[in-house]
Design an enzyme around this catalytic site. Structure first.
Site, PDB file in Angstrom:
ATOM      1  N   GLY A 167       0.818  -1.208   0.000  1.00  0.00           N
ATOM      2  CA  GLY A 167       0.000   0.000   0.000  1.00  0.00           C
ATOM      3  C   GLY A 167       0.850   1.255   0.000  1.00  0.00           C
ATOM      4  N   ASP A 194       4.964  -4.707   6.257  1.00  0.00           N
ATOM      5  CA  ASP A 194       5.404  -6.030   6.686  1.00  0.00           C
ATOM      6  C   ASP A 194       5.428  -7.042   5.550  1.00  0.00           C
ATOM      7  OD1 ASP A 194       2.664  -6.084   6.437  1.00  0.00           O
ATOM      8  OD2 ASP A 194       2.273  -6.980   8.395  1.00  0.00           O
ATOM      9  N   ASP A 234      -0.298   2.562   8.686  1.00  0.00           N
ATOM     10  CA  ASP A 234      -0.817   1.812   9.827  1.00  0.00           C
ATOM     11  C   ASP A 234       0.071   1.885  11.068  1.00  0.00           C
ATOM     12  OD1 ASP A 234      -2.879   1.027   8.161  1.00  0.00           O
ATOM     13  OD2 ASP A 234      -1.897  -0.843   7.575  1.00  0.00           O
ATOM     14  N   ASP A 286       2.302  -0.155  11.979  1.00  0.00           N
ATOM     15  CA  ASP A 286       2.190  -1.494  12.572  1.00  0.00           C
ATOM     16  C   ASP A 286       3.454  -2.335  12.394  1.00  0.00           C
ATOM     17  OD1 ASP A 286       1.997  -1.816   9.840  1.00  0.00           O
ATOM     18  OD2 ASP A 286       0.275  -3.175   9.903  1.00  0.00           O
ATOM     19  N   ARG A 300      -5.672  -1.657   9.842  1.00  0.00           N
ATOM     20  CA  ARG A 300      -5.699  -3.129   9.870  1.00  0.00           C
ATOM     21  C   ARG A 300      -5.894  -3.608  11.307  1.00  0.00           C
ATOM     22  NH1 ARG A 300      -1.066  -5.869   6.376  1.00  0.00           N
ATOM     23  NH2 ARG A 300       0.240  -4.683   7.800  1.00  0.00           N
TER      24      ARG A 300
END
Length: 327
Positions: free
Chosen positions: A14, A106, A131, A133, A175
């Site tokens: 993304g 990731d 995100d 993350d 997410r």
């Protein structure tokens, strides 16, 4: 390790605001160190197809303020296969690329880690995802911009909520990580914040909203992370809440991909510049199979295995701030 003559750069997964700033930094760091830079279009898929272009310092002028990524991005099914990764390796050799900077999240790093294990090819990852993350870095490129986009949207939604005594459920991206929801919820003054890391439960949510009504609040904003597990989806949650409140209209706003777009904030431009230059520095110093991140304002290297091991833990202090300020 042999001296590096050509470094490739790609963006994968993304898009996020600040990716162009990171590419720019990589290209100009290469120029500064007398190394050629090759841009790879469409991430790993473009690498497999050999879709490459030589970049120099002037190739990246006027991109630091642009959202998205001018190198384009894609998710490559072919790169999941050993055959696809072999094709990618052959293209790297064909274009005389000695090392690679992969900007993404990731999934990008998981692919880079497998590719390194199979071909011992030097790769440094740069965390680019709204995100936030990725484990091992305090912030990812694009996260700050996304937060500001969400805040601006919620501020406008609150005007309508106040005008009509409505409850708005606002779904934000992230997410399975609640960073955007938690920070944007506090910054926008949300009455409740629903995140995957904390299972609030629908009954507790309803009771909280009832207390808000009794305290005199005539409208409410509830920020919901897309990965939150209350109800099958945000629309089902809205129906449940509306069934427990009389004369209280419930509306749903899903912000969606608006959060990924727009010019990057100053923070994201600076972060991207630091990480892009740092990635080139690491490659020239012989590092590989790691992500460059930022911890306590300092650049650090994090093994890919650690970076993709899971999301960062939620800040419990922020949860307390959210609870107190929503009274």
């Amino acid at each position: 390790m042999k001296a590096l003559k050509n470094i490739g750069v790609l963006t994968s997964g993304g898009d996020s605001p600040g990716m162009n700033a990171a590419i720019r930094a990589v290209v100009r760091a290469c120029k500064f160190n007398n190394v050629d830079c090759i841009g790879i279009y469409r991430g790993y898929q473009g690498l497999i197809e050999g879709d490459c272009i030589a970049l120099d310092a002037r190739s990246v002028k006027n991109v630091i303020n642009r959202g998205g990524t001018f190198l384009k991005s894609a998710r490559s099914k072919d790169f999941f296969s050993e055959e696809g990764r072999k094709k990618a390796f052959n293209k790297l050799q064909e274009h005389h690329i000695d090392a690679l900077v992969a900007i993404g999240g990731d999934g990008t790093f998981a692919g880079a880690s497998v590719f390194y294990e199979e071909h011992d090819f030097p790769i440094i990852g740069v965390p680019g995802t709204i995100d936030n993350d990725i484990r091992g870095t305090d912030f990812t490129i694009g996260y700050d911009t996304a937060l500001n986009t969400v805040i601006e949207a919620i501020d406008k939604i609150r005007d309508t909520a106040n005008s009509h005594n409505r409850l708005f459920l606002v779904e934000v991206m992230g997410r399975n990580a609640g960073d955007i929801a938690l920070n944007a919820g506090i910054g926008a003054g949300a009455e409740e914040i629903l995140i995957p890391e904390q299972d609030m439960g629908v009954n507790r949510l309803v009771e909280s909203l009832k207390r808000s009504r009794k305290s005199g609040k005539t409208s409410s904003i509830v920020v919901v992370a897309e990965g939150d597990k209350i109800g099958k989806n945000i629309f089902e949650l809205a129906e449940y809440i509306e069934g427990n409140f009389e004369n209280y209209e419930v509306r749903v706003t899903v912000l969606g991909h608006i959060q990924r777009g727009g010019a990057p904030s100053c923070y994201d431009r600076v972060l991207a510049s630091r990480l892009g230059i740092g990635a080139v520095d690491m490659l020239l110093a012989g590092e590989k199979n790691v992500m460059i991140g930022i911890q306590h304002k300092k650049l650090v290297s994090v093994p890919f295995a650690e970076a993709i091991a899971g999301t960062n833990e939620i800040d419990l202090d922020l949860l307390r701030v959210a609870d107190i300020t929503s009274i």
